[in-house]
Design a protein around this motif. Sequence first.
Motif, short mmCIF file in Angstrom:
data_model
loop_
_atom_site.label_atom_id
_atom_site.label_comp_id
_atom_site.label_asym_id
_atom_site.label_seq_id
_atom_site.Cartn_x
_atom_site.Cartn_y
_atom_site.Cartn_z
N ASP A 1 -2.20 9.92 -8.87
CA ASP A 1 -2.82 9.20 -7.77
C ASP A 1 -1.94 8.09 -7.22
OD1 ASP A 1 -5.15 10.72 -7.93
OD2 ASP A 1 -6.08 9.39 -9.38
N TYR A 2 -1.00 7.63 -8.02
CA TYR A 2 -0.15 6.52 -7.58
C TYR A 2 0.75 6.96 -6.43
CZ TYR A 2 3.41 2.87 -7.60
OH TYR A 2 4.28 1.86 -7.22
N LYS A 3 0.86 6.13 -5.43
CA LYS A 3 1.66 6.47 -4.26
C LYS A 3 2.92 5.62 -4.15
CE LYS A 3 -1.41 9.45 -3.25
NZ LYS A 3 -1.15 10.87 -3.57
N GLY A 4 2.75 4.28 -4.12
CA GLY A 4 3.89 3.39 -3.90
C GLY A 4 3.59 2.42 -2.78
N VAL A 5 4.59 2.07 -2.00
CA VAL A 5 4.46 1.03 -0.98
C VAL A 5 3.34 1.37 0.01
CG1 VAL A 5 5.65 -0.23 0.85
CG2 VAL A 5 6.90 0.47 -1.20
N CYS A 6 2.43 0.41 0.17
CA CYS A 6 1.19 0.67 0.91
C CYS A 6 1.41 1.15 2.34
CB CYS A 6 0.31 -0.58 0.91
SG CYS A 6 1.07 -2.08 1.59
N HIS A 7 2.35 0.55 3.07
CA HIS A 7 2.50 0.89 4.49
C HIS A 7 3.01 2.31 4.69
CE1 HIS A 7 1.81 -3.32 4.74
NE2 HIS A 7 2.93 -3.60 4.11
N ILE A 8 3.86 2.79 3.79
CA ILE A 8 4.35 4.16 3.89
C ILE A 8 3.30 5.13 3.35
CG2 ILE A 8 6.29 5.68 3.40
CD1 ILE A 8 6.85 3.04 5.00
N ALA A 9 2.61 4.74 2.29
CA ALA A 9 1.55 5.58 1.73
C ALA A 9 0.42 5.78 2.73
CB ALA A 9 1.02 4.97 0.44
N LEU A 10 0.07 4.73 3.47
CA LEU A 10 -0.99 4.86 4.48
C LEU A 10 -0.67 5.98 5.46
CD1 LEU A 10 -1.79 1.13 5.34
CD2 LEU A 10 -3.41 2.80 4.42
N ALA A 11 0.57 6.04 5.90
CA ALA A 11 0.98 7.09 6.85
C ALA A 11 1.01 8.45 6.18
CB ALA A 11 2.35 6.75 7.43
N LYS B 1 32.28 -11.25 1.67
CA LYS B 1 32.24 -10.49 0.42
C LYS B 1 30.82 -10.45 -0.12
CE LYS B 1 34.76 -10.06 -3.95
NZ LYS B 1 33.59 -9.62 -4.72
N ILE B 2 30.42 -9.30 -0.62
CA ILE B 2 29.06 -9.14 -1.13
C ILE B 2 29.08 -8.78 -2.62
CG2 ILE B 2 28.25 -8.44 1.15
CD1 ILE B 2 28.06 -5.55 0.07
N ASP B 3 27.94 -8.98 -3.27
CA ASP B 3 27.81 -8.69 -4.70
C ASP B 3 26.97 -7.45 -4.98
OD1 ASP B 3 29.14 -11.15 -5.65
OD2 ASP B 3 27.40 -12.15 -4.74
N ARG B 4 26.14 -7.09 -4.03
CA ARG B 4 25.23 -5.96 -4.27
C ARG B 4 24.66 -5.43 -2.97
NH1 ARG B 4 19.62 -7.61 -6.45
NH2 ARG B 4 20.61 -7.56 -8.49
N VAL B 5 24.08 -4.22 -3.07
CA VAL B 5 23.40 -3.59 -1.93
C VAL B 5 22.05 -3.08 -2.42
CG1 VAL B 5 23.38 -1.55 -0.41
CG2 VAL B 5 25.42 -2.99 -0.57
N TYR B 6 21.03 -3.26 -1.58
CA TYR B 6 19.68 -2.83 -1.92
C TYR B 6 19.14 -1.96 -0.79
CZ TYR B 6 14.75 -3.30 -3.43
OH TYR B 6 13.47 -3.07 -3.85
N ILE B 7 18.78 -0.71 -1.12
CA ILE B 7 18.20 0.20 -0.13
C ILE B 7 16.78 0.54 -0.60
CG2 ILE B 7 18.39 2.45 1.02
CD1 ILE B 7 21.40 2.32 0.57
N GLY B 8 15.79 0.05 0.14
CA GLY B 8 14.41 0.26 -0.25
C GLY B 8 13.46 -0.50 0.66
N SER B 9 12.18 -0.59 0.28
CA SER B 9 11.10 -1.32 0.95
C SER B 9 10.40 -0.48 2.02
CB SER B 9 11.61 -2.62 1.60
OG SER B 9 12.16 -2.38 2.88
N CYS B 10 9.32 -1.06 2.57
CA CYS B 10 8.58 -0.39 3.64
C CYS B 10 9.45 -0.25 4.88
CB CYS B 10 7.30 -1.14 3.97
SG CYS B 10 7.53 -2.90 4.35
#
Length: 510
Positions: free
Chosen positions: A175-185, A368-377
């Motif tokens: 039943d678990y979906k994840g991020v609410c805004h994407i799950a709603l769609a 210069k960067i330390d990290r990259v994050y790909i995710g979220s609604c």
Amino acid sequence: MASSVGFAHPTSSLIINKKDKCLSVVPSTSQLSIYKCKKPISNNISMAMATRQSERKPATTGSMKSPMTMTEKLLAKGAEKAEVKAGDNVWVNVDVFMTNDISGPGSIGIFQKEFGENAKVWDREKVVVIPDHYIFTSDERANRNVDILREFSLDQNIKYFYDITDLSNFKANPDYKGVCHIALAQEGHCRPGEILLGTDSHTCTAGAFGQFATGIGNTEAGFVLGTGALLLKVPQTLRFVMDGEMPDYLLAKDLILQIIGEISVAGATYKSMEFVGTTIESLNMEERMTLCNMVIEAGGKNGVVAADSTTFKYLEDKTSLPYEPVYSDALASFHSEFRFDISKLEPLVAKPHSPDNRALARECKDIKIDRVYIGSCTGGKTQDFLAAAKLFLASGKKVKVPTFLVPATQKVWVDIYTLIVPGSGGKTCSQIFEEAGCGTPASPSCAACMGGPKDTYARMNEAQVCVSTTNRNFPGRMGHKEGQIYLASPYTATASALTGYITDPREFLH
């Protein structure tokens, strides 16, 4: 009409049309007055036949006295009025109410205090409860929030409660979906012509489906739970006309960063942001969701994109309920109009510490960067990961900084492991990510987008520089208060991961 504006540099000024009368775009595809989806439905639901309309008609009761914008029509429909105008205060019937684990307990507490501990919600089938923010953590208070949602949903017999009980293996929770805004769609709760309210500011994401969607506070939410209605002020509408062929190095994230950079984080305060034009019509649904997702970063009350064949196609296998799209009238009054030639736009970033601190990606090549994050609604949808995989594939290189991948939902996680990336010779996103040296895709949730408990996956627990596909870069947003967050598209984030510096994706895509 306002003149077109190029984007050789992000500080180029816009000419804003302050006149009230502006022509609205008419979608190129033939619209349906009431759209019938193909998914089989139960016998007790009366479906209207799909009919082509030769002219725009108000989707409201009674005759229309004056032209209205899409948002005005949506609120008029929800209020069962023939017409409303900007500035009116109207009681609106809610079609869908959503709450999650960080705001749900407070909303539930207010509902029970004001309506009684044994009170029942106004409609158990219109309440959607989605735990998603602070899920995969050992923090007792965060876990207790989910427990409160579960207790309430079971007591109220909530039909759409997307529960999670096994935190060690998200796949064990069907039943678990994840991020609410994407799950709603994905679960069919976003439908044209409806009113969707949620206890999260990025509820405005659902405006991509041609509905009125906005975030509300816990007190308002408690009232909605008990009555199914809310008093809303009708906002004025800002109209954004985006024309031109979308360059293959741009994504919707670049478009909304450009807009926010032009009008500022307060430029759309309590206003509707309506997106029209040939560029918008060419976007898929997930890209339209990215666009509407960040209207709140400009202070917007809601964002809307007119429903068209792309919308209807997306919804075919997701909902069995009938819906009725509405569209802005040709002579509707808009507060202001902004015109963009998208073919001239370059990849952008929003520098710390505000979403409107816009710059060209190529101007930041020495950072210069330390990290990259790909995710979220905003940046953790299937199309976002396909874009990242496409760029990794084109480069043939490995990342030079830790690169965190957080799919928004279970469905996105499955897509990462099953969808074949075009031109890859049969490889999936997950295979390409592994070859590029990225981190293993994490359990679907909001994860580090809003910081969270210290054991949250990919949380910034030290002062680092991060390029992120998320939506906010305020101090402390992803954890450490001295962390620096550069907001960017999945293309720009991926390109930056490959060099260790903020990088224009054209270096790898061309």
